[in-house]
Design an enzyme around this catalytic site. Structure first.
Site, short mmCIF file in Angstrom:
data_model
loop_
_atom_site.label_atom_id
_atom_site.label_comp_id
_atom_site.label_asym_id
_atom_site.label_seq_id
_atom_site.Cartn_x
_atom_site.Cartn_y
_atom_site.Cartn_z
N CYS A 1 -38.96 27.72 -58.47
CA CYS A 1 -39.16 28.12 -57.08
C CYS A 1 -39.55 26.92 -56.23
O CYS A 1 -40.06 25.92 -56.72
CB CYS A 1 -40.25 29.20 -57.03
SG CYS A 1 -40.49 29.92 -55.39
N ASP B 1 -41.93 26.86 -54.21
CA ASP B 1 -43.36 26.97 -53.89
C ASP B 1 -44.04 25.62 -54.09
O ASP B 1 -43.88 24.96 -55.13
CB ASP B 1 -44.01 28.03 -54.79
CG ASP B 1 -45.39 28.41 -54.31
OD1 ASP B 1 -46.28 27.54 -54.33
OD2 ASP B 1 -45.58 29.58 -53.92
N ARG C 1 -46.99 24.89 -54.75
CA ARG C 1 -48.02 24.85 -55.80
C ARG C 1 -47.44 24.62 -57.18
O ARG C 1 -48.17 24.39 -58.13
CB ARG C 1 -48.81 26.15 -55.78
CG ARG C 1 -49.53 26.44 -54.49
CD ARG C 1 -49.98 27.88 -54.41
NE ARG C 1 -48.85 28.81 -54.41
CZ ARG C 1 -48.98 30.12 -54.38
NH1 ARG C 1 -50.18 30.67 -54.36
NH2 ARG C 1 -47.92 30.91 -54.37
N HIS D 1 -43.20 32.10 -61.22
CA HIS D 1 -44.63 31.80 -61.09
C HIS D 1 -45.35 32.98 -60.47
O HIS D 1 -44.73 33.88 -59.87
CB HIS D 1 -44.86 30.54 -60.27
CG HIS D 1 -44.48 30.69 -58.82
ND1 HIS D 1 -45.39 30.99 -57.84
CD2 HIS D 1 -43.28 30.60 -58.20
CE1 HIS D 1 -44.77 31.07 -56.67
NE2 HIS D 1 -43.49 30.84 -56.86
N CYS E 1 -45.49 34.91 -56.20
CA CYS E 1 -44.27 34.43 -55.54
C CYS E 1 -44.02 35.24 -54.26
O CYS E 1 -43.87 36.46 -54.30
CB CYS E 1 -43.08 34.54 -56.48
SG CYS E 1 -41.54 33.93 -55.78
#
Length: 884
Positions: free
Chosen positions: A687, A689, A691, A748, A751
């Site tokens: 992803c 993302d 993080r 993760h 999400c």
């Protein structure tokens, strides 16, 4: 809306709660307020009928198994449904006669008689009310799961052995051992009628949930227990009219409790045993109901939900409305169970407890509140007066077979796998053996004793080895460091040469004060003589350094820990923290292949050494250092607005930090890669993302991963609409040109893309945004999660905490299926030169989970994500070599 950042809901604001239609569960929300109007929804009415049809044969069967009056089973089912349903702290839990108390109650009836057993049930109920008022319910769950599940498994074995005799046409003995010893004689004089009815009942219970196709989805609306008993009753009426059947005596002869007679200590032990087993069974069932109701809904929008299917304890999923999950009030539930037991004993009923079988049927039937539980009790009460003639046609062998299957299901292989994973097989086995041989109370005591002995053995078992590595000594400590290991640890450390270089590898999770001081004193003395001591974890990453290192705080890969290095002489270095004043905090894991003896690259701070300042956000991507050991930064400062700087400044600062600290160390490695070209071993699809830092969580470096990042780690199917070719192009390039050896799809926690799929859909009348045009590739994951043809994805021995986590896990499995649809991937898989991996990263726990190999290969196996421990291989290269 941020692509992959979950929406934060203010718990104090009603308007900020997720809508009912969003599918987002809240498993840790408080229970609903007490009181209020008692509402009956259509779903509750339907669910109550389903549970009623399941509860009647089970109640009669348990009464037969206990050798109690048959009407007592119906009484306890009615009281459990109405009283515990109205007053309990778990609205969806269904209470009734306790399967876990089958053996205990049968023994009490044989020793004291039925009327005294009712008095014992009253005493157990009063004790439950007292413990619930003292708020002791949550403490009961502190008992080791191996002991609890071992107790229930032992009871299940005893139930199955006893009911086997009835299925064979005989009568059970007084104990599990006696039933086992009498089994050969029973087999020698068996009559065919009862075994045939029993085998028919068992066959229907097993095969009913497996009926395929549209017919199967229709017939599974009827509980398997009801179908089995009705079929067996019909066959027995035609083929064996003389078989033993249910005999419901007149209510005029119904026995009520009397003042107990017998030794006070024995009666007190009986009361305590009934209370213990009934309470544990109810509380475990309440926790299970919480998890089940927090699982994602399997419904699609419909006017009314349908009824469930499956045998007792079956995992068949059916439609259920989307509701916020409710966390049980266990103390209130325990008090309600006590009140129900007190009333049940007063009117001559069996002991009551919450049942996982009945409760799971209630949840899967679409129940929305306690109305379904209460109504089920009302239906049972009406049946005791209006259906006596019908109930008396049921063969005892059919009820015995039903209860025998309930006992067998109490021996859960899922629990055995978890116990084996946590190395508690000895405790589990000792508890089962104790319950079978000596009874419930003594079996629990044996299990607790063995658990304590195992814990002490593990605590005291510490292995210490010393290896000379050419001028440097490696001390490896395996196990927990307690005062019991201090003499041996001190003797070993004392034999090392003073002033030498020592690496101490600590592989344990606990260090008491005595061990801490022993290591601290030795380390102080060693450094005072000019020696150098480095403490590492099992994989070589430093967890402690000499105090001189506290003056060098800026190292190549620290920016991801929110550090920035600036030439600001006025900035103060951070205070060290770790084993003591001579050590600083924990460090990251060493890069795979790093020489464990080369664990320090710090340089003393001088006038030209930059100072450290804290910044609330990371600015440079972490990665491996192919030439030196990595060391993390210290604890990040508060995320205050004053500490933030414009994004451009953060970017420039991060680039400057890279050029100053990291570039000199990686320049040779990057130059080699530039000359030779990239040869990654793995395609990593994850992803976007912020993080999720792939190089950090895989301990990989430049040239290791060919990474594709997008919103929701989605892999569009090859025949998807145009405009989504970038992922397919990357897959073809990685598989056909780069010849990667594996592909990993990594999801993760939290999400935002998955949360958007669970949330409100865009209005069909408005043009879809770019984000929603992309998220349509995730709709198959949403459909897979709602399908009854796929197993629910699980994570490390537990169900997902909510619908969002369930969808995140399911999405990984679904995208692996999409990968296999790509021609290049399918060809390499057929050749055996490519492997697929599913991965889930829990951001808040910093914990990685890998999908089991069978599920990653596309086999029809349980979709389970197993936890990757700190001692297991890490990095893509190690992952491939390990075959995980």
């Amino acid at each position: 809306m941020s692509a992959c950042v979950p929406t934060r809901h203010n718990r104090t604001s009603r308007s900020s709660r997720p809508p009912r239609a969003s599918g987002v569960k809240r498993p840790h929300s408080p229970p609903p307020p007490r009181g209020g109007r008692f509402r009956i929804a259509g779903a509750d009415l339907s669910a109550s009928i389903t549970v009623f049809l399941l509860a009647v044969p089970m109640s009669l069967g348990l009464a037969v198994a206990m050798d109690a009056p048959l009407e007592a089973g119906l009484i306890s089912a009615a009281i459990g449904g109405i009283v515990a349903g109205l007053l309990g702290g778990t609205p969806l839990q269904v209470s009734g006669p306790s399967a876990g108390l089958t053996v205990v109650t049968a023994e009490l009836i044989q020793v004291y008689g039925w009327r005294t057993t009712c008095a014992i049930t009253i005493g157990a109920g009063l004790l439950q009310i007292l413990l619930g008022s003292l708020r002791a319910a949550r403490s009961a769950l502190a008992v080791s799961p191996a002991i609890v599940h071992g107790t229930l498994a032992g009871i299940g074995v005893a139930i199955a052995l006893a009911q086997l005799h009835i299925v064979l046409g005989g009568s059970p003995q007084s104990s599990a051992v006696a039933n086992t010893l009498a089994l050969p004689d029973q087999l020698g004089r068996v009559s065919p009628a009862a075994p045939l009815i029993g085998v028919l009942t068992i066959a229907i219970l097993v095969l009913w949930p497996q009926i395929p196709g549209r017919i199967g989805s229709g017939v599974r609306r009827i509980p398997a227990a009801l179908a089995a008993v009705v079929t067996a009753t019909a066959v027995a009426a035609i083929a064996t009219p003389g078989i033993a059947r249910v005999d419901l005596p007149s209510w005029r002869s119904h026995a009520l409790p009397e003042m107990p007679h017998g030794p006070v200590l024995a009666l007190a032990t009986a009361v305590f045993t009934v209370m213990l087993v009934a309470s544990l069974e109810s509380l475990l069932a309440a926790v299970a109901v919480d998890k089940l109701s927090a699982a994602p809904s399997h419904s699609t929008p419909a006017p009314a939900p349908t009824t469930p299917s499956g045998s007792p304890g079956s995992a068949d999923s059916t439609t259920a409305p989307t509701l916020p999950a409710r966390r049980s009030d266990l103390d209130r539930e325990l008090r309600a169970q006590g009140i129900a037991n007190t009333l049940s004993g007063l009117v001559g009923g069996l002991a009551v407890s919450g049942g996982a079988v009945r409760s799971s049927a209630n949840v899967r039937a679409g129940a929305t509140g306690r109305a379904s539980t209460v109504l089920h009790g009302v239906w049972v009460l009406l049946a005791t007066g209006l259906l006596v003639t019908v109930l008396e046609w049921i063969p005892l062998a059919a009820l015995a077979a039903l209860v025998m299957m309930v006992g067998i299901k109490m021996v859960s292989f899922a629990h055995i796998r978890n116990v084996h994973k946590h190395r508690e097989v000895l405790v589990y086995g000792a508890t089962i053996t104790g319950v079978i041989l000596f009874g419930v109370l003594k079996g629990v005591a044996i299990g607790i004793a063995v658990a304590v002995a195992v814990a002490l053995h593990r605590l005291a078992r510490t292995r210490i080895t010393v290896t000379d590595q050419g001028g440097q000594h490696l001390v490896v400590v395996r196990g927990q460091l307690t005062f019991l290991a201090v003499p041996r640890l001190s003797r070993t450390l004392g034999q090392l040469p003073q002033g030498g270089n020592v690496v101490v590898e600590l592989d344990g999770f606990f260090m008491d004060h005595a061990a801490y001081e022993a290591i601290q004193d030795w380390s102080t003395a060693q450094t005072a003589h000019g020696g150098r001591v480095v403490f590492t974890g099992r994989s070589g990453g430093r967890i402690a350094e000499p105090s001189s290192a506290t003056h060098s705080c800026c190292r190549p890969w620290t920016p991801w820990r929110n550090h920035h290095c600036h030439d600001e002489p006025g900035s103060a270095p951070e205070a060290g923290h770790g084993l003591g004043g001579h050590f600083i905090g924990p460090s990251a894991e060493a890069h795979p292949g790093t020489d464990r003896t080369n664990t320090s690259h710090d340089t003393p701070r001088n006038a030209s050494t930059p100072a450290c300042t804290l910044d609330p956000r990371p600015t440079a991507a972490p990665g491996p250092d192919p030439t030196a050991h990595r060391s993390p930064g210290r604890t990040a400062g508060p995320h205050s607005a004053a500490g933030r700087r414009p994004g451009g400044n953060r970017l420039i600062s991060g680039l400057s930090s890279f050029q100053r600290n990291t570039a000199p160390l990686v320049r040779d490695e990057l130059a080699r890669l530039a000359a030779e070209g990239q040869r990654p071993s793995q395609l990593f699809i994850t992803c976007a993302d912020s993080r999720l830092v792939t190089s950090m969580i895989t301990a990989s470096g430049p040239g290791d991963l060919f990474t594709v990042r997008n919103i929701g780690n989605l892999v569009p199917l090859p025949n998807a609409e145009s405009g989504d070719d970038s992922v397919g192009a990357a897959i073809e390039y990685a598989v056909d040109v780069l010849k990667v050896e594996s592909i990993t799809v990594c999801g993760h926690s939290g999400c935002g893309a998955m949360q958007a799929l669970l949330g409100t859909r865009p209005d069909p009348g408005t043009p879809p945004t770019s984000l929603w045009r992309w998220l349509r590739h995730g709709l198959p994951s949403l459909e897979r999660m709602a399908s009854r043809h796929h197993a629910w994805a699980r994570i490390s021995g537990r169900l997902p905490t909510d619908a969002l986590e369930q969808l995140c896990l399911t999405n990984v499995v679904q995208q692996l299926d999409h990968l296999r649809a790509h021609e290049s991937v399918a060809r390499r898989l057929a050749e055996g030169t490519l492997r697929l991996h599913g991965m889930y990263f829990h951001v808040g726990e910093a914990q990685a989970y890998l999908l089991t190999e069978g599920a990653s290969s596309g086999l029809e196996l349980d979709e389970v994500f197993d936890r990757v421990g700190p001692g297991e291989p890490s990095g893509p290269g190690e992952l491939e070599r390990s075959g995980v």
